[in-house]
Design an enzyme around this catalytic site. Sequence first.
Site, short mmCIF file in Angstrom:
data_model
loop_
_atom_site.label_atom_id
_atom_site.label_comp_id
_atom_site.label_asym_id
_atom_site.label_seq_id
_atom_site.Cartn_x
_atom_site.Cartn_y
_atom_site.Cartn_z
N THR A 269 0.81 -1.22 0.00
CA THR A 269 0.00 0.00 0.00
C THR A 269 0.84 1.27 0.00
O THR A 269 0.30 2.37 0.14
CB THR A 269 -0.91 0.02 1.24
OG1 THR A 269 -0.10 -0.11 2.42
CG2 THR A 269 -1.95 -1.09 1.20
N SER A 270 2.13 1.16 -0.20
CA SER A 270 3.07 2.26 0.00
C SER A 270 2.78 3.52 -0.82
O SER A 270 2.69 3.47 -2.05
CB SER A 270 4.49 1.77 -0.34
OG SER A 270 5.41 2.83 -0.38
N ASN A 271 2.67 4.65 -0.12
CA ASN A 271 2.56 5.95 -0.78
C ASN A 271 3.88 6.33 -1.45
O ASN A 271 3.89 6.93 -2.52
CB ASN A 271 2.18 7.02 0.24
CG ASN A 271 0.89 6.72 0.96
OD1 ASN A 271 -0.12 6.41 0.34
ND2 ASN A 271 0.92 6.80 2.28
#
Length: 322
Positions: free
Chosen positions: A71-73
């Site tokens: 889910t890394s921004n």
Amino acid sequence: MLENKLNVAQLDTPIQKLEHLSQDYGRNIYIKRDDFTGTELSGNKIRKLEYTIQYALDHEYDTIITTGAVTSNHARATTALCAKENLECHLVLSGSQQLVEGNLFLNQLMGARIHSIESSNERDVTMKTIASELQEEGKRPLIVPVGASDWIGTHGYVNAYKEILKQEHQLGIKFDVINVAVGSGGTYAGLWYGNHHYQSNKQIVGYAVDADREIFTEKVKHLVKDIDKSTTDFDTIDINDHYVGQGYGQATDEELRFYIDIAQKEGLVLDPTYTGKAFRGMLTELENGTFDDAENILFIHTGGLQGYTQEVRERMLKLLDK
């Protein structure tokens, strides 16, 4: 200090007063909207990546390898900037990819090469292996750590601190405390060093989202020393690890109810991985009297709305029905 950087983020990001919460808590509570830095490039990571990608271009790298959770921004912002600057992008992502949505979908849409790993412990060795393979193909890869939190990326939030000082002058106020989530250390390190460098005497409070305070304190010291070896006094580093909860990217129903309450009270959406935990921590510390001497309190919204998974959204909808 590095001077060269890309100029792709929408800066300066606004500072807004949270009127209802300010009334409730008897303090002037403000929020700096670093979730407004862009769309594909939104959030705090782009401030760091402006320096990182410029460094890559200046040193003739043609490929970026970086890592994070599924889910890394940071991974999404890196992918977008690599596409913009015509750099090949490889992402080493940990976590379940059963549902291709949010940041993972955007990464694939914008052309990142995805490398899946089961555990975050595999990140470094996997990135090094990919780099070696790419070098054999004649490419020049640059490995960027999680969150772009190294001596290069940390410059982004030294610069952000300078921006805050300018905005204080424009607004005619002085912030006593600056609060921010801490996930990889670079954002906090840049703010802390900015406060130190400009001798502003503010309290810089970080809220850990996935590790204990000792780990982040040492990381911040390391990052600051990489920028300025003359810095020796780190007594004012203030990392609070009481709000990690169930761990990185995990949220209890109590936490989700808190995010719903803030959304309905201020029209402010916090993400469940970073800003939600940190904002809840800040208000709890306010209730406990930690900031009794502070008049003006600033929270930095570091973005992350794309991190809401289907599972979390469904849980929140059930809570809304109750």
